[in-house]
Design an enzyme around this catalytic site. Sequence first.
Site, short mmCIF file in Angstrom:
data_model
loop_
_atom_site.label_atom_id
_atom_site.label_comp_id
_atom_site.label_asym_id
_atom_site.label_seq_id
_atom_site.Cartn_x
_atom_site.Cartn_y
_atom_site.Cartn_z
CE LYS A 1 1.95 8.54 49.91
NZ LYS A 1 2.60 9.82 49.90
CB ALA B 1 23.21 11.58 39.76
CB CYS C 1 7.29 7.82 51.95
SG CYS C 1 6.29 8.47 53.29
CE LYS D 1 12.07 15.62 52.89
NZ LYS D 1 11.04 15.78 51.90
P1 NAD Z 1 4.90 7.22 62.44
O1 NAD Z 1 5.53 5.91 62.67
O2 NAD Z 1 5.74 8.47 62.57
O3 NAD Z 1 3.65 7.41 63.40
C1 NAD Z 1 2.68 6.44 63.63
C2 NAD Z 1 2.12 6.67 65.01
O4 NAD Z 1 0.99 5.83 65.20
C3 NAD Z 1 3.08 6.32 66.16
O5 NAD Z 1 3.24 7.44 66.98
C4 NAD Z 1 2.39 5.15 66.90
O6 NAD Z 1 2.61 5.18 68.29
C5 NAD Z 1 0.95 5.40 66.55
N1 NAD Z 1 0.06 4.25 66.63
C6 NAD Z 1 0.22 3.01 66.11
N2 NAD Z 1 -0.86 2.25 66.34
C7 NAD Z 1 -1.74 3.00 67.03
C8 NAD Z 1 -3.05 2.80 67.55
N3 NAD Z 1 -3.69 1.64 67.39
N4 NAD Z 1 -3.63 3.81 68.22
C9 NAD Z 1 -3.00 4.99 68.38
N5 NAD Z 1 -1.78 5.24 67.91
C10 NAD Z 1 -1.16 4.27 67.23
O7 NAD Z 1 4.29 7.15 60.99
P2 NAD Z 1 4.18 8.33 59.88
O8 NAD Z 1 5.49 8.63 59.27
O9 NAD Z 1 3.36 9.43 60.44
O10 NAD Z 1 3.33 7.56 58.77
C11 NAD Z 1 1.99 7.20 58.98
C12 NAD Z 1 1.42 6.73 57.66
O11 NAD Z 1 1.40 7.82 56.71
C13 NAD Z 1 2.22 5.62 56.98
O12 NAD Z 1 1.35 4.77 56.33
C14 NAD Z 1 3.06 6.37 55.98
O13 NAD Z 1 3.45 5.57 54.90
C15 NAD Z 1 2.11 7.46 55.54
N6 NAD Z 1 2.76 8.67 55.02
C16 NAD Z 1 3.87 9.16 55.63
C17 NAD Z 1 4.44 10.31 55.13
C18 NAD Z 1 5.68 10.87 55.79
O14 NAD Z 1 6.28 11.77 55.20
N7 NAD Z 1 6.08 10.41 56.95
C19 NAD Z 1 3.90 10.99 54.03
C20 NAD Z 1 2.75 10.48 53.45
C21 NAD Z 1 2.18 9.31 53.95
#
Ligand code: NAD
Length: 454
Positions: free
Chosen positions: A209, A270, A278, A338
């Site tokens: 990743k 560019a 991310c 974006k």
């Molecule tokens: P986010 O911040 O949008 O959502 C995380 C959620 O988790 C929040 O709603 C929060 O309230 C909840 N949370 C935190 N601790 C908790 C717990 N103990 N119990 C229940 N809920 C809990 O995050 P995201 O953008 O969805 O990203 C999540 C992960 O996925 C990250 O590691 C990110 O790097 C990865 N990721 C994100 C994307 C993207 O496009 N956003 C793509 C690939 C991977």
Amino acid sequence: MKISVIGTGYVGLVTGVCLASKGHQVICIDKQAEIVNKINSKISPIYEPGLEELLSNVIEKGNLVAATDLKTAVMHTDISIISVGTPFGDGKIDLRYIESAAQEIGNVLKEKNSYHVICVKSTVIPKTTDTLVKNILEGTSGKKAGEFGLAMNPEFLREGKAVEDFMHPDRIVIGAYDEESFETMRKVYEGFFDAPIIKVNLRTAEMIKYTANALLATLISYSNEVSVICEKVGNIDVKEVLEGVTLDKRFNPRVNNQLINPGMVSYLRAGCGFGGSCFPKDVQALSAFSQEMGYSPPMIQATLEINYAQPYRLIERLQEILGTLENKKITVLGLSFKPETDDIRESPSLAIIKGLLAKNAKVIAVDPIAIDNTNKKFPQNDSLYYSVDYKNALKDAEAAILVTPWQDYIKISPQEFKELMKEPILVDGRRVFDKSAFEAAGVRYIGVGLTKNL
Ligand code: NAD
């Protein structure tokens, strides 16, 4: 299968809804009751094309429910997919949400008799799952890994295309502690998703990743570095340069004399830099992790440095023309990192707003859906005003900077800019406009990676 998804943000909600649409029984868990209530009322707490319809569908079918109670969810499901946030803070990845989710799950496992797989979907640095998460689960549950399953299944979805990407993955990477963990995770995807499954160990899955995100970010920074060289030379257009490069069949193969135009080529462009939830945080986390391991990764660090500087370069170019930006009304077109998302995390628009305000400009920012999120970070004040109407935002402006290439903005005609603005100067931060059409209409055009003959 019965699946609980812990953390229902962008990734968790899309994962939960898409898996439920394939017939799994999903419980989405989030700490925030507001999010849970919205989901149960069939309202998506985030904007993603197609997500709300699918959410409504799976709730009506009874395949998805949201709750705050993690214990009941883990007790009544076979797998827990952890998709909590992993932000970057204090110079390294912040794993506190992963730690607390693992602790909470471990406490339930202590009381649970049947086999349960814990799968990390959040982006985490190598060794997180096989060391930190495993140790916490073992410590809290009193069981050894093997008695419960452990997997790492990174997510590659792109915001704005999240549902489409989840439903049509290019590959499914499953890092597994043991065979039983792998087999359980394979069944989650079996028969639904026509994509190769890559079976690896836990830390390889984590590294895949990061390597993918760092590579894509590096292509963007490389293009931006070339754009600076083009600007310095003068009379070279970086757009033509990169097109000349990417038509090479090694980048852009032809099949039946048709260009394939691989998605990767779109990163060789560019602009005003990469943003989002991310790339910036993941590249920083990889750099910090590598340094912790005793290696300062020069290429990854350069990718970050170029990206920090890029939004401010646009402001410098504007200042060269206007002399001072003090009290100048500048329109920022687009706030989200974006189009098709309301996510403003690390969006170049934030650096641009900050840079303009530091020069005492009067900023009017426009976006169809990301204003609420931006207003929380930079509240509206005497020098910063938000509007959803681009015509209102451009009226009497002395310059406009295109940051997010929303369809509505890239369709604005040169004549409209000319008529609405006081001083029609356009900084094209995405190189989407036709320079000659703008100049013919009397709009001064400033493009990233493009300067007049010097
Ligand atoms: P986010 O911040 O949008 O959502 C995380 C959620 O988790 C929040 O709603 C929060 O309230 C909840 N949370 C935190 N601790 C908790 C717990 N103990 N119990 C229940 N809920 C809990 O995050 P995201 O953008 O969805 O990203 C999540 C992960 O996925 C990250 O590691 C990110 O790097 C990865 N990721 C994100 C994307 C993207 O496009 N956003 C793509 C690939 C991977």
